[in-house]
Structure formats: structure tokens, C-alpha cells
Design an enzyme around this catalytic site. Structure first.
Site, PDB file in Angstrom:
ATOM      1  N   GLY A   8      -2.097  17.993   1.358  1.00  0.00           N
ATOM      2  CA  GLY A   8      -2.625  18.509   0.093  1.00  0.00           C
ATOM      3  C   GLY A   8      -2.887  17.433  -0.941  1.00  0.00           C
ATOM      4  O   GLY A   8      -2.797  16.226  -0.659  1.00  0.00           O
ATOM      5  N   GLY A   9      -3.202  17.878  -2.138  1.00  0.00           N
ATOM      6  CA  GLY A   9      -3.570  16.982  -3.221  1.00  0.00           C
ATOM      7  C   GLY A   9      -2.415  16.110  -3.695  1.00  0.00           C
ATOM      8  O   GLY A   9      -2.614  14.961  -4.079  1.00  0.00           O
ATOM      9  N   THR A  10      -1.211  16.652  -3.673  1.00  0.00           N
ATOM     10  CA  THR A  10      -0.047  15.897  -4.154  1.00  0.00           C
ATOM     11  C   THR A  10       0.951  15.627  -3.027  1.00  0.00           C
ATOM     12  O   THR A  10       1.508  14.541  -2.931  1.00  0.00           O
ATOM     13  CB  THR A  10       0.692  16.682  -5.265  1.00  0.00           C
ATOM     14  N   LEU A  11       1.163  16.628  -2.174  1.00  0.00           N
ATOM     15  CA  LEU A  11       2.206  16.518  -1.152  1.00  0.00           C
ATOM     16  C   LEU A  11       1.654  16.836   0.235  1.00  0.00           C
ATOM     17  O   LEU A  11       0.784  17.707   0.387  1.00  0.00           O
ATOM     18  CB  LEU A  11       3.355  17.484  -1.466  1.00  0.00           C
ATOM     19  N   ILE A  12       2.204  16.140   1.225  1.00  0.00           N
ATOM     20  CA  ILE A  12       1.894  16.445   2.621  1.00  0.00           C
ATOM     21  C   ILE A  12       3.071  17.260   3.151  1.00  0.00           C
ATOM     22  O   ILE A  12       4.215  16.794   3.134  1.00  0.00           O
ATOM     23  CB  ILE A  12       1.733  15.144   3.439  1.00  0.00           C
ATOM     24  N   GLU A  70      -7.891  25.709   5.086  1.00  0.00           N
ATOM     25  CA  GLU A  70      -6.553  25.845   4.497  1.00  0.00           C
ATOM     26  C   GLU A  70      -6.240  27.264   4.021  1.00  0.00           C
ATOM     27  O   GLU A  70      -5.091  27.692   4.082  1.00  0.00           O
ATOM     28  CB  GLU A  70      -6.307  24.816   3.396  1.00  0.00           C
ATOM     29  N   THR A  99      -1.161  21.822  -6.601  1.00  0.00           N
ATOM     30  CA  THR A  99      -1.670  20.949  -7.662  1.00  0.00           C
ATOM     31  C   THR A  99      -2.533  21.784  -8.607  1.00  0.00           C
ATOM     32  O   THR A  99      -2.405  21.736  -9.822  1.00  0.00           O
ATOM     33  CB  THR A  99      -2.490  19.800  -7.040  1.00  0.00           C
ATOM     34  N   GLY A 122      -0.204  20.405 -10.999  1.00  0.00           N
ATOM     35  CA  GLY A 122      -0.794  19.165 -11.490  1.00  0.00           C
ATOM     36  C   GLY A 122      -0.817  19.132 -13.018  1.00  0.00           C
ATOM     37  O   GLY A 122      -0.521  18.103 -13.648  1.00  0.00           O
ATOM     38  N   MET A 123      -1.128  20.282 -13.597  1.00  0.00           N
ATOM     39  CA  MET A 123      -1.136  20.390 -15.060  1.00  0.00           C
ATOM     40  C   MET A 123       0.287  20.213 -15.606  1.00  0.00           C
ATOM     41  O   MET A 123       0.504  19.558 -16.630  1.00  0.00           O
ATOM     42  CB  MET A 123      -1.685  21.753 -15.464  1.00  0.00           C
TER      43      MET A 123
END
Ligand code: ADP
Length: 267
Positions: A8-12, A70, A99, A122-123
Site C-alpha cells: 500500500g501507500g504507507t505500509l506493506i 485491491e 493512507t 495519511g491526513m
């Protein structure tokens, strides 16, 4: 060994299936090369990928991995978790607070995307950093519990000042709307600021989710995503607000691994 990975955008998120048992772990998306190095050490593993960085991860690894979309993977994973929880709901909205936040309607074994919002994990991280300089997730969720939102957020009862309110007085009328009323009397602590950030994120996510639930006639809202990890304040905000609006919230334990489990199950 079967390995499902949601990059993903922040975490795998990594789900490993061995002897019919899952183990879970996660790594930062910036550490994708480390994940690839680990996959090289298990060349015979069957690998299933999903998420925005799936194609990039495929380019780094020896396995010819299965890939799924996804949203389908996440839904498949949620179905597995619901069965494990003995939760028999077939018509519901699920809200994946990663995120960003993606919202889906499920009926008759099918999901359709109902919408989303840029308010999400994310925010939470970005705004907390801008307001306090803090960027460690665990520190942010820990400190948030000590915060006082009342001096930052304007509630309906603050506006009505004891008069009868047309909607519950405890509802937020304006996130961050009380700051200027208190600027001369209060020192806003980092905890107060971060608690209010979680407030706007949680309330926005919930508002969009329950609007989707109402539009599609669903009673249940299932919340997943790493944003809720150890994050009791965000969970409470989302749960209480969902209940107040007469919908039924569920949080899935390990729900942030839905995409990883789902892509493996779809393989
Ligand atoms: P994605 O698939 O977009 O990476 P996730 O469901 O993994 O989404 O959620 C990412 C969010 O989880 C982050 O924006 C952050 O709020 C939160 N989070 C939880 N644990 C961590 C961590 N260790 N480091 C950074 N963010 C974390």
C-alpha cells in the site's frame, strides 16, 4: 508456503499461510526492497500481490506472482475474517481507512465502490506533523488520548449556550472552530491538537461512510485499515458517531490484512 502481500501507500501488509495458519507482519512501503530481498530467500513460495505497489514489487522478485485488484482482494479478505468472527452479515458498507479512505458497498457476495475521502491515516500523520512536529505513529496515537478537543472543536452546545439544541449538543458543529474563541485563555497542547486531528479524520470518515450506508440501505458499517491500530481514540470517535447516527459499526481484528489475505485466497 503461500504469501499474500498488499503493498500500500504507507505500509506493506504480509500474510503468510503455513499449515492452514496465518501469520501477519507489516513493513513500511519505503522498505519495499527489504521485502523483495526476503522473498528471494523463499523462491518456492506461492506469492499473491495486490495494492498500488504490487507491480513494482513484482519487478523486484523471482516469483511469478498472482495479482488481483485491491478492492476485490480486500473484500475477499473481509469475507474470510467475517466467517472467522461468526458474523453473518451479507449487506454492509466497508470503509478501508488506509493512507486515504475507500468506501464500498457489499450485497449478495459482490462489492461496488461507493466513494471515498482524502481524510484518513495519511491526513492524520501529515496534519499532526504540521501542528506539532511529531511523526511517529505510536507516539501520535498515544498522546492523542490525553488531548482535550473541547477547546479546539466547536460543538453544537457551544453555539446554543444552554438553549435547546435541534440536534445533539455533543455533535461537532465545526472542527477547529473553537480555536479563536479560546486563544487568549488556553494553551493548546500537542495532545489537544492531535486529538482534534483524529476528530476531523474520524468524523469525516464516519460521515462519508454512513452516507454511503444510507444511500445503499445498509445497516452495518465495517471499518478496517492500519489507521485504527492501537488507536483507541480514533476507534471511539468512529464507533460512537456511527452508533449515534443509528448504524451498526464493526471493527475487524487484523482487518488491515484483508487485502493480503484476500489476494492469497483469490490465487
Ligand atoms: P495503505 O495500504 O494505504 O498503506 P494502511 O491500511 O496500511 O493503508 O494504513 C496506513 C495508515 O496506517 C497510515 O497513514 C498511518 O496513519 C497508519 N499507521 C499504522 N501504523 C503505522 C506505522 N508503523 N507507520 C506509519 N503509519 C502507520
Amino acid at each position: 508456503m503461500k504469501i499474500g502481500i498488499d503493498a500500500g501507500g504507507t505500509l506493506i501488509k504480509i500474510a503468510i499461510l503455513e499449515n492452514d495458519k496465518f501469520t501477519f507482519r507489516k513493513q513500511l512501503s519505503t522498505e519495499i526492497d527489504e521485502v523483495a530481498e526476503w522473498l528471494k530467500t523463499v523462491p518456492d513460495a506461492q506469492v499473491a500481490l495486490t495494492g498500488g505497489k504490487a507491480t513494482y514489487l513484482q519487478s523486484l522478485i523471482p516469483q511469478n506472482a498472482f495479482q488481483s485488484i485491491e478492492f476485490d482482494a480486500t473484500f475477499r479478505g473481509i469475507q474470510s475474517f467475517l466467517i472467522e468472527m461468526n458474523l453473518d452479515i451479507s449487506k454492509f458498507v466497508f470503509s478501508n481507512v488506509g493512507t486515504g479512505t475507500s468506501i464500498h458497498f457489499v450485497d449478495n457476495g459482490k462489492q461496488i465502490r461507493a466513494g471515498g475521502t482524502g481524510a484518513g491515516g495519511g491526513m492524520m500523520m501529515g496534519l499532526s506533523y504540521l501542528l506539532t512536529g511529531k511523526e511517529d505513529f505510536d507516539e501520535i496515537v498515544t498522546i492523542a488520548k490525553e488531548g482535550n478537543r473541547d477547546i479546539i472543536d466547536l460543538k453544537v452546545k457551544h453555539i446554543y449556550k444552554g438553549d435547546k439544541t435541534p440536534i445533539p449538543g455533543e455533535l461537532t458543529a465545526a472542527n477547529f472552530g473553537n480555536v479563536l474563541h479560546n486563544k487568549d485563555t488556553e494553551n493548546f497542547s500537542d495532545a489537544d491538537k492531535i486529538a482534534s486531528v483524529l476528530g476531523i479524520v474520524g468524523e469525516t470518515v464516519t460521515t462519508v461512510s454512513i452516507h454511503a450506508a444510507r444511500e445503499f440501505g445498509a445497516e452495518y458499517v465495517v471499518y478496517i485499515g492500519s489507521s485504527f491500530l492501537n488507536n483507541t481514540l480514533l476507534r471511539d470517535i468512529v464507533m460512537n458517531y456511527t452508533v449515534l447516527r443509528n448504524f451498526k459499526p464493526y471493527f475487524i481484528e487484523n482487518g488491515e490484512y484483508s487485502g493480503a489475505v484476500g489476494t492469497l485466497r483469490l490465487m
